[in-house]
Design an enzyme around this catalytic site. Structure first.
Site, short mmCIF file in Angstrom:
data_model
loop_
_atom_site.label_atom_id
_atom_site.label_comp_id
_atom_site.label_asym_id
_atom_site.label_seq_id
_atom_site.Cartn_x
_atom_site.Cartn_y
_atom_site.Cartn_z
N GLU A 243 0.70 -1.18 -0.06
CA GLU A 243 0.16 -0.02 -0.02
C GLU A 243 0.94 1.13 -0.19
OE1 GLU A 243 -1.73 3.14 0.59
OE2 GLU A 243 -2.14 2.64 2.75
N CYS A 277 -2.32 8.91 2.43
CA CYS A 277 -1.86 8.43 1.03
C CYS A 277 -3.28 8.66 0.37
CB CYS A 277 -1.69 6.81 1.07
SG CYS A 277 -2.82 5.85 1.95
#
Length: 530
Positions: A243, A277
């Protein structure tokens, strides 16, 4: 713009954690030795065998102990998060403590259903046989987590992996190791012994942990670091989830309610000081409302209360937006802003930090292009880059013109159009008339494409990602021989050719197919080697 960095790691063997609000030392922690790492991995493997044999109902009870402990110690957890990250109290509460409890609550209910053996259909050519899927643990899972959500990113994948029957070794970021929380949790919560073991250290520690050969690595962090993790895992064929970063776009069409959409964009851009993010970093606004939208966006941005050195973190209403956590990230943020302005972008509000501090105000930069770093590289700070578009097709093209593909948002009253655009975006997640709501829903899988990585966390896909998905075919024992076994004959070949033609061909004939199939079956009852 001068950058004054306060190092977190003071010596090779000791990590010094400082409060980004004021630079004061919070505590120090020793980095794990090579011997300690080997011992930890051995303990984890032993625990993994016990957890794999544990009924799912007991695993659920174990994670519920974590949930109750978190609720009862929420203020301590929040205080610890604030001391190491510099977040606002509301951000820490909503995005870490509340969200973690929500995930645990959902998965405690979902896991027994998702992990139960499943009977699946068997094709007509395997008539009389049965098929089943069963889900088995992998063993020991190594979690390498980032500094921006130290509690959430530590607990959520751990709970998911544990419910799937695995033990977890957690290596938190050396920037925010959150040691007081992990110590207290492991001592007081009553959670399964050695199911979660925490190892402190920097990149070298992460490398050593991978060399100890865990059964899977779940990594959250930068693209550059993710590539190194993947390269290290490859020779050992260790499965890995990555990720990684994002440069999330938001597309605003001209039929939106300006007030609501501006407020949504503000939150999507500046929550956790843009250190998510999936923060909204690229904002594409349709031509006809561009000027009015940007004007209101700037007005509302100036109303956000940004933290300052010495701010009162004990109050949930003392400020809206906290500091930049990692000292090295400041240089990236300021470089992106200054380069964009030097190339013709307009700095409308915010900009440089208070000298020598980690406090960067919420920033709006207009007329950005993809030629600028601010338009294409991950900034990871409280900065939103605003750009124009005219048509739906242009908006999709601009949003997809990125090496990243983590999240996005589409804003429009026309939900048919919004869904159409969402499907056209090359990302793992899209929110409509909101931002990051996909990330907040435990039922939805979360992850990216392109340089944002691969693998999924949460949802059914995330839970099964920590399993060996095993297929089992079941046949009866007896004297009958399968007709496609040896010996091979011309008659068998002709019968199978007939079955192919009558079952899969343009003119399907059930009668002719069954005639050939029954003849084939009868051969299995009597034909043997001579």
């Amino acid at each position: 713009m001068t950058v004054v960095e306060t190092p977190r790691v003071s010596t090779h063997s000791t990590i010094t954690v400082r409060n980004p609000m004021d630079g004061k030392v919070v505590y120090s922690v020793s980095q794990a030795t090579a011997e300690a790492i080997q011992d930890t991995m051995q303990r984890s493997r032993q625990a993994a065998a016990q957890i794999a044999a544990m009924p799912i109902e007991e695993r659920v009870r174990q994670v519920q102990r974590l949930q109750y402990w978190i609720v009862e110690n929420s203020e301590f957890i929040i205080d610890s998060i604030l001391a190491e990250t510099g977040k606002s109290r509301f951000d820490a509460f909503a995005s870490e403590v509340f969200s973690v409890c929500d995930v645990i609550d959902v998965f405690a209910k979902l896991a027994p259903k998702i992990l139960a053996d499943r009977q699946v259909k068997t094709p007509i050519f395997l008539m009389g046989k049965k098929s089943r899927i069963t889900y088995q643990p992998l063993g020991t899972v190594l979690m390498i987590t980032p500094w921006n959500y130290p509690f959430y990113q530590g607990i959520v994948p751990t709970v998911t992996a544990f419910l799937a029957g695995n033990a977890v070794v957690l290596k938190p970021s050396e920037v925010t190791p959150l040691k007081p929380v992990w110590d207290k949790l492991l001592t007081e919560s009553g959670f399964c012994r050695d199911a979660l073991l925490v190892v402190y250290g920097g990149r070298e520690t992460g490398t050593q942990l991978i060399e100890a050969l865990p059964d899977k690595v779940h990594f959250t962090g930068s693209v550059a670091a993710g590539k190194k993790v993947m390269a290290q895992c490859a020779p050992h064929l260790i499965p890995v989830d990555l990720e990684l970063g994002g440069k999330d776009p938001g597309i605003v069409f001209d039929d939106v309610d300006l007030e609501r959409t501006v407020n949504g964009v503000l939150w999507g851009s500046f929550t956790t000081s843009g250190q998510a993010c999936t923060s909204l970093e690229r904002l594409y606004v349709q031509d006809s409302i561009y000027d009015a939208f940007v004007k209101l966006l700037v007005e509302r941005t100036k109303q956000i209360r940004s933290s300052t050195p010495g701010a009162d973190t004990s109050r949930c209403d003392s400020f809206d937006m906290g500091t930049i956590t990692a000292p090295y990230q400041i240089a990236t943020i300021e470089n992106h802003i200054s380069e964009a302005v030097s190339q013709g972008a307009k700095l409308l509000c915010g900009g440089p930090r208070e000298h020598g501090s980690h406090h960067i105000p919420p920033t709006v930069v207009a007329d950005v292009t993809h030629a600028m770093k601010l338009g294409r590289e991950e900034t990871f700070g409280p900065v939103v880059a605003v750009m124009r578009f005219s048509t739906e097709q242009e908006a999709i093209r601009l949003a997809n013109e990125s090496s990243y593909g983590l999240g996005a948002s589409v804003w429009s009253r026309d939900l048919v159009r919004a869904v159409r655009v969402a499907k056209a975006l090359k990302t793992g997640n899209v929110s409509i008339n909101n931002h990051m709501i996909t990330q907040a829903n435990p039922w939805l899988p979360f992850g990216g494409v392109k340089h944002s990585g691969f693998g999924r966390l949460k949802g059914e896909h995330g839970l099964l990602g920590f399993c060996n998905v095993k297929s089992i075919g079941i046949d009866k024992q007896g004297s009958k021989i399968d007709s496609h076994w040896y010996p091979f004959t011309k008659e068998k070949y002709q019968l199978m050719s007939n079955m192919l033609k009558h079952y899969f061909g343009r003119r399907r004939s059930w009668i002719r197919f069954l005639a050939s199939a029954l003849r084939m079956d009868s051969m299995g009852k009597k034909q043997k080697f001579k």
